[in-house]
Design an enzyme around this catalytic site. Structure first.
Site, PDB file in Angstrom:
ATOM      1  N   GLU A  14       0.855  -1.184   0.000  1.00  0.00           N
ATOM      2  CA  GLU A  14       0.000   0.000   0.000  1.00  0.00           C
ATOM      3  C   GLU A  14       0.889   1.232   0.000  1.00  0.00           C
ATOM      4  O   GLU A  14       1.662   1.451   0.934  1.00  0.00           O
ATOM      5  CB  GLU A  14      -0.904   0.004   1.235  1.00  0.00           C
ATOM      6  N   CYS A  61      -5.387   5.977   5.476  1.00  0.00           N
ATOM      7  CA  CYS A  61      -5.187   4.870   4.538  1.00  0.00           C
ATOM      8  C   CYS A  61      -6.535   4.343   4.094  1.00  0.00           C
ATOM      9  O   CYS A  61      -7.511   4.411   4.840  1.00  0.00           O
ATOM     10  CB  CYS A  61      -4.379   3.762   5.212  1.00  0.00           C
ATOM     11  N   HIS A  68      -6.980   2.946  12.399  1.00  0.00           N
ATOM     12  CA  HIS A  68      -6.760   4.362  12.702  1.00  0.00           C
ATOM     13  C   HIS A  68      -7.976   4.952  13.413  1.00  0.00           C
ATOM     14  O   HIS A  68      -7.828   5.821  14.283  1.00  0.00           O
ATOM     15  CB  HIS A  68      -6.449   5.124  11.422  1.00  0.00           C
ATOM     16  N   ARG A 505      -0.223  -4.668  11.125  1.00  0.00           N
ATOM     17  CA  ARG A 505       1.170  -4.437  10.740  1.00  0.00           C
ATOM     18  C   ARG A 505       2.052  -4.029  11.914  1.00  0.00           C
ATOM     19  O   ARG A 505       3.262  -3.871  11.736  1.00  0.00           O
ATOM     20  CB  ARG A 505       1.237  -3.375   9.640  1.00  0.00           C
ATOM     21  N   CYS A 573       2.779  -0.682   4.574  1.00  0.00           N
ATOM     22  CA  CYS A 573       1.653   0.181   4.247  1.00  0.00           C
ATOM     23  C   CYS A 573       2.162   1.618   4.288  1.00  0.00           C
ATOM     24  O   CYS A 573       2.002   2.324   5.274  1.00  0.00           O
ATOM     25  CB  CYS A 573       0.496  -0.003   5.213  1.00  0.00           C
TER      26      CYS A 573
END
Length: 594
Positions: A14, A61, A68, A505, A573
């Site tokens: 990403e 994102c 988030h 992640r 990402c």
């Protein structure tokens, strides 16, 4: 500067990432990681209502939206000492758990597996032999873990998959399998294993559509599900069609069962089967030997105190120099522990490029032109100066790795953690199956396996949280929101908080400073900033940079498959770590449709 091997952009991630590798013969001597888009969302949040921050933060994102949102609402709740109801915690746990498993499966099959699987080789496989291989692998894992075997494993099934693949190739269009380094000598799987993996690649595409519905059930949509400070926006009313009712709860149960089945019957067997052909990668790609975990997911589902760390499924702590016998405590509020440096980034601080700032004092001041940022197109970065739009986070001045490997190591080492026995059993089983020592965890292969094993732990925990939620509902407890501190008039004039979570992640933190009911400062330090950041003022590399320089050889600099294997093992990402903005207009992107 000597000529370096340049991979730009790194694909199947990403965002945009550039890797430059300085070679010593075939060995990578040094590596440099550069995020090539500029961050800006933290500036946008200043002056806004803290209760709205999660909706903006989710736009960091397009994939990591939920994490988030969670970190953002937790930062506000931490600042205001705002407790949430147990049901809200359980629903958040279920949504986070679904994100883990969906993310990990998609990463393994669609972003990382093709580093190990030669798709074109599958054309020469014997479907009958593939069927036999798949059944043997599935049956062994089922017997070892006490699970069921995967049903889709007949010779006819694999023959049909092979015909579909042949149609792509004969038509000159590999489609989703285009641009791979097919035929590279670093591929070691036999054709039958490649065909099996391709089949599961396609199955995972269909599977993920269904499991993503859990976010829509509890959050209204996916991506960007809805959240609320003080709980969740999911009312529970078994007699209402517009709330969480019996039908929707039954759907959630079905999704959890589907997740468990795919992880146990496909994902784990495939990981161990593929790893068996690449055991040399258990000695490659570690680098730092330092690991950090913020901790997450109240295991009992009833913990509403953000300061209570004893009940977390994933414990908080740091491991230094591979020493699993010593877990160091981590304080997200201590201003001397977590700091971000910009000595080799295209930012500046008011106290100079050598300073380190805790996120509460964090600054987002772009410094590309003044520092002589390269004007595209360029051949090589000036790594003696700034070379990335990512900052360099450090914990107690240590460069650390975050992510699934860090979490599994903490679980493996921390005997007080609720999931320690299961984690130890899974890790020991995997190491025994592969014939590897515990040191094999510290590697590219260990990082990939850790992601698989924690998926099993999370999937099982989701059933525990679902059961607890249904027990509460049957007992008459349907509260999902606490309105006690919703009105800003109840807030102190100044407050600050750290919203932590373990994203798929790795360690994700949002730090907020609230003054006079508005956001005075907001800083997000994301997993890919920890891992992909550049060198700090002392010249210490970030996790990507260190991992690539750890016993990595390139067979062919024009087909750097080995670089992709290690970088993809982190599941980068970069979209989370940086954001594209026009330097003149400040616009993030303009799209014209004609």
């Amino acid at each position: 500067m000597s000529e370096r091997v340049v991979v730009d952009p790194i694909t199947r991630i990403e965002g945009h990432l550039r890797i430059e590798a300085e070679m010593n013969g075939q060995d990578i001597a040094k590596a440099y990681s550069s995020g090539t888009m500029v961050r800006g969302l933290e500036i946008i949040l200043r002056g806004r209502d803290p209760r709205d921050a999660w909706a903006y933060a989710q736009r960091i994102c397009g994939v990591c939206t939920l994490v988030h949102g969670i970190a953002s609402v937790r930062s506000v709740e931490d600042a205001l000492n705002y407790p949430i109801p147990p049901n809200a915690q359980l629903i958040r746990n279920l949504m986070i758990g679904a994100q883990y498993i969906h993310d990990h499966v998609m990463h393994f099959y669609h972003l990382h597996a093709l580093d190990w699987v030669d798709v074109v080789s599958a054309l020469s496989a014997d479907p009958a032999a593939t069927s036999q291989l798949a059944q043997q692998i599935s049956a062994k894992t089922a017997a070892d873990l006490g699970t069921s075997s995967w049903a889709k494993s007949s010779p006819g099934y694999f023959s049909d998959i092979q015909k579909r693949l042949k149609t792509f190739v004969d038509g000159g269009q590999l489609g989703i399998f285009a641009n791979g380094y097919w035929g590279h000598p670093a591929y070691k799987l036999p054709p039958e294993a490649n065909l099996m993996a391709v089949a599961h690649y396609l199955e995972a595409l269909a599977w993920q559509r269904d499991v993503a519905r859990l976010h829509a059930i509890f959050g209204g949509k996916n991506p960007h599900p809805n959240f609320i400070v003080g709980g969740v926006g999911s009312p529970i009313d078994l007699n209402s069609d517009s709330a969480i009712n019996s039908k929707k709860l039954s759907q959630v149960q079905d999704i959890i069962k589907s997740m468990q089945a795919f992880v146990e019957q496909v994902y784990i067997p495939d990981t161990l089967a593929i790893a068996g052909f690449y055991k040399d990668w258990a000695q490659k790609g570690e680098g730092l030997g330092n690991f950090l975990c913020y901790g997450d997911l109240p295991y009992s589902g009833s913990s509403v105190d953000s300061s209570d760390l004893s009940d977390l499924l994933f414990p908080r702590g740091a491991i230094l120099n591979r020493d699993l016998s010593s877990i160091h405590p981590v304080d997200l509020h201590a201003e001397g522990e977590i700091q971000e440096f910009v000595a080799h980034a295209w930012y500046d601080y008011k106290d100079g490029k050598q300073a380190g700032l805790h996120p509460y004092q964090g600054e987002t001041k772009l410094d590309y032109d003044d520092r002589g940022g390269p004007k595209p197109p360029y051949k090589q970065l000036n790594v003696d100066d700034g070379y990335s739009w990512l900052k360099s986070p450090r914990w107690n001045n240590h460069s650390v790795e975050v992510g699934p490997l860090a979490r599994m190591l903490l679980l493996y080492a921390d005997s007080s953690a609720p999931a320690h026995p299961q984690a130890k059993e899974l890790v020991d089983y995997s190491l025994t199956t592969l014939g590897l020592p515990v040191e094999g965890l510290f590697s590219t292969l260990g990082r990939t396996a850790a992601r698989t094993l924690e998926s099993k732990i999370v999937a099982d925990a989701m059933q525990t949280w679902y059961d607890a939620l249904t027990v509460n509902i049957r007992a008459g407890d349907t509260q999902t929101f606490n309105d006690a501190l919703w009105e800003p008039s109840s807030w102190p004039k100044r407050a600050r908080g750290a919203g932590y979570m373990e994203a798929p992640r790795g360690a994700l933190g949002h730090w907020i400073v609230i003054e006079n009911e508005k956001i005075a400062n907001y800083q997000a330090v994301v997993p890919s900033t920890w891992n992909a950041g550049p060198r700090d003022p002392a010249g210490i590399p970030g996790a990507y940079e260190a991992a690539l320089a750890d016993n990595t050889q390139l067979h062919d600099a024009h087909q750097p498959l080995e670089i992709l294997r290690t970088i993809h093992s982190f599941d980068p990402c970069i979209a989370c770590a940086v954001h594209l903005a026009d330097p003149k207009t400040g616009e993030q992107i303009e799209i014209k449709v004609s």
